[in-house]
Scaffold this motif. Structure first.
Motif, mmCIF file in Angstrom:
data_model
loop_
_atom_site.group_PDB
_atom_site.id
_atom_site.type_symbol
_atom_site.label_atom_id
_atom_site.label_comp_id
_atom_site.label_asym_id
_atom_site.label_seq_id
_atom_site.Cartn_x
_atom_site.Cartn_y
_atom_site.Cartn_z
ATOM 1 N N LYS A 103 0.827 -1.207 0.000
ATOM 2 C CA LYS A 103 0.000 0.000 0.000
ATOM 3 C C LYS A 103 0.861 1.258 0.000
ATOM 4 C CE LYS A 103 -4.279 -1.853 1.890
ATOM 5 N NZ LYS A 103 -5.243 -1.890 3.019
ATOM 6 N N LEU A 104 1.973 1.232 0.727
ATOM 7 C CA LEU A 104 2.875 2.383 0.708
ATOM 8 C C LEU A 104 3.492 2.570 -0.675
ATOM 9 C CD1 LEU A 104 4.689 1.912 4.152
ATOM 10 C CD2 LEU A 104 3.076 3.724 3.532
ATOM 11 N N ALA A 107 0.940 3.966 -3.241
ATOM 12 C CA ALA A 107 0.782 5.422 -3.226
ATOM 13 C C ALA A 107 1.872 6.088 -4.061
ATOM 14 C CB ALA A 107 0.817 5.933 -1.785
ATOM 15 N N CYS A 108 3.106 5.571 -3.964
ATOM 16 C CA CYS A 108 4.203 6.113 -4.776
ATOM 17 C C CYS A 108 3.961 5.841 -6.258
ATOM 18 C CB CYS A 108 5.532 5.499 -4.350
ATOM 19 S SG CYS A 108 5.963 5.726 -2.616
ATOM 20 N N GLY A 111 1.473 8.105 -7.723
ATOM 21 C CA GLY A 111 1.964 9.479 -7.777
ATOM 22 C C GLY A 111 2.924 9.733 -8.915
ATOM 23 N N LYS A 125 3.359 15.797 -1.568
ATOM 24 C CA LYS A 125 2.713 14.588 -1.070
ATOM 25 C C LYS A 125 3.483 13.345 -1.518
ATOM 26 C CE LYS A 125 -1.599 11.948 -0.987
ATOM 27 N NZ LYS A 125 -0.865 10.688 -1.236
ATOM 28 N N LEU A 126 3.908 13.344 -2.785
ATOM 29 C CA LEU A 126 4.673 12.212 -3.302
ATOM 30 C C LEU A 126 5.989 12.064 -2.555
ATOM 31 C CD1 LEU A 126 5.108 9.929 -5.310
ATOM 32 C CD2 LEU A 126 5.956 11.618 -6.944
ATOM 33 N N LYS A 128 6.556 12.819 0.522
ATOM 34 C CA LYS A 128 6.211 12.211 1.813
ATOM 35 C C LYS A 128 5.928 10.719 1.657
ATOM 36 C CE LYS A 128 2.705 12.609 5.491
ATOM 37 N NZ LYS A 128 1.971 11.373 5.204
ATOM 38 N N ASP A 129 5.196 10.338 0.601
ATOM 39 C CA ASP A 129 4.863 8.919 0.372
ATOM 40 C C ASP A 129 6.124 8.089 0.131
ATOM 41 O OD1 ASP A 129 2.154 9.437 0.629
ATOM 42 O OD2 ASP A 129 1.827 9.683 -1.521
ATOM 43 N N GLU A 132 8.025 7.567 3.431
ATOM 44 C CA GLU A 132 7.344 6.593 4.293
ATOM 45 C C GLU A 132 7.571 5.168 3.777
ATOM 46 O OE1 GLU A 132 3.273 7.702 4.494
ATOM 47 O OE2 GLU A 132 3.604 9.333 5.930
ATOM 48 N N TYR A 133 7.500 4.994 2.466
ATOM 49 C CA TYR A 133 7.707 3.663 1.883
ATOM 50 C C TYR A 133 9.122 3.161 2.146
ATOM 51 C CZ TYR A 133 9.106 0.436 -1.832
ATOM 52 O OH TYR A 133 9.652 -0.619 -2.525
#
Length: 220
Positions: A103-104, A107-108, A111, A125-126, A128-129, A132-133
């Motif tokens: 899921k992480l 999101a990337c 994006g 936002k990308l 940040k994603d 996190e990944y």
């Protein structure tokens, strides 16, 4: 007692030798994963080392589909070993870890593969994603190396986006191949050039104008 244990060992080795070897991709958990993929109409390509094509990757990384795929791990273990709580718990932990990872990354993936130009809020936002990944990947898979594509994702994608504002979805292989074809067609129409450098420059200029006619008369 030692001789007796040796005889037991030999007997067990003979029994084990009768068990057929499990071939690659034939294990019960793998079969469960394949069944989940079939529900999504996704198949791994034999001629790509059993990897996925682009559209299948996009489908698998949808959050609801990620849930279906990773749940197949714990469901298969529960069906085969309903009384082994330790094994079931281990399967659930593995499924949860991969669910979060996918899921992480999903999101990337969404994006970087849009077909539009990006503003600062989308790029932030990308950014940040991606962080996190990669943080989750390093913390939960400490013995795995960071692949070249992960390195590109973490350190080079965001600076490139801030410079050009175009997503990777606009810079894919198909687009590059189409430009290559255009340049070949243009070069065939410019046979009068004897200098290779001048020919290449003129080909690029013509292709630029074909792609965006507003560029006409912008050459110095």
């Amino acid at each position: 007692m030692a001789e007796e244990k040796k005889r037991e060992k030999v007997t067990l080795e003979k029994e084990i030798g009768k068990i057929p070897e499990m071939t690659v991709h034939s294990g019960p958990t793998n079969v469960g994963l394949e069944e989940a993929l079939q529900q999504l109409r996704v198949s791994r390509q034999a001629y790509h080392g059993r990897s996925f094509v682009g559209n299948h990757v996009h489908k698998c990384l949808q959050p609801e589909n990620t849930d279906l795929i990773t749940a197949a791990i714990s469901k298969k273990v529960q069906s085969l070993c309903p009384n082994d709580r330790d094994l079931i718990q281990k399967a659930e932990e593995i499924a949860s870890k991969y669910n979060t990872l996918l899921k992480l990354f999903g999101a990337c993936h969404r994006g970087i593969n849009t077909g539009t130009f990006l503003d600062d809020s989308v790029i932030d936002k990308l950014d940040k994603d991606i962080k996190e990944y990669m943080l989750f990947y390093r913390q939960n898979f400490p013995t795995e190396s960071v692949t070249p594509k992960q390195h590109l994702l973490q350190y080079h994608v965001i600076p490139w986006f801030r410079d050009w504002r175009a997503s990777l979805g606009m810079m894919g292989e198909q687009g590059g191949e189409s430009v290559h074809c255009q340049l070949n067609n243009i070069s065939r129409d410019l046979r009068g050039y004897n200098d290779d450098l001048k020919l290449n420059i003129q080909c690029v200029k013509n292709q630029w104008i074909l792609s965006s006619p507003s560029n006409y008369n912008k050459f110095s």
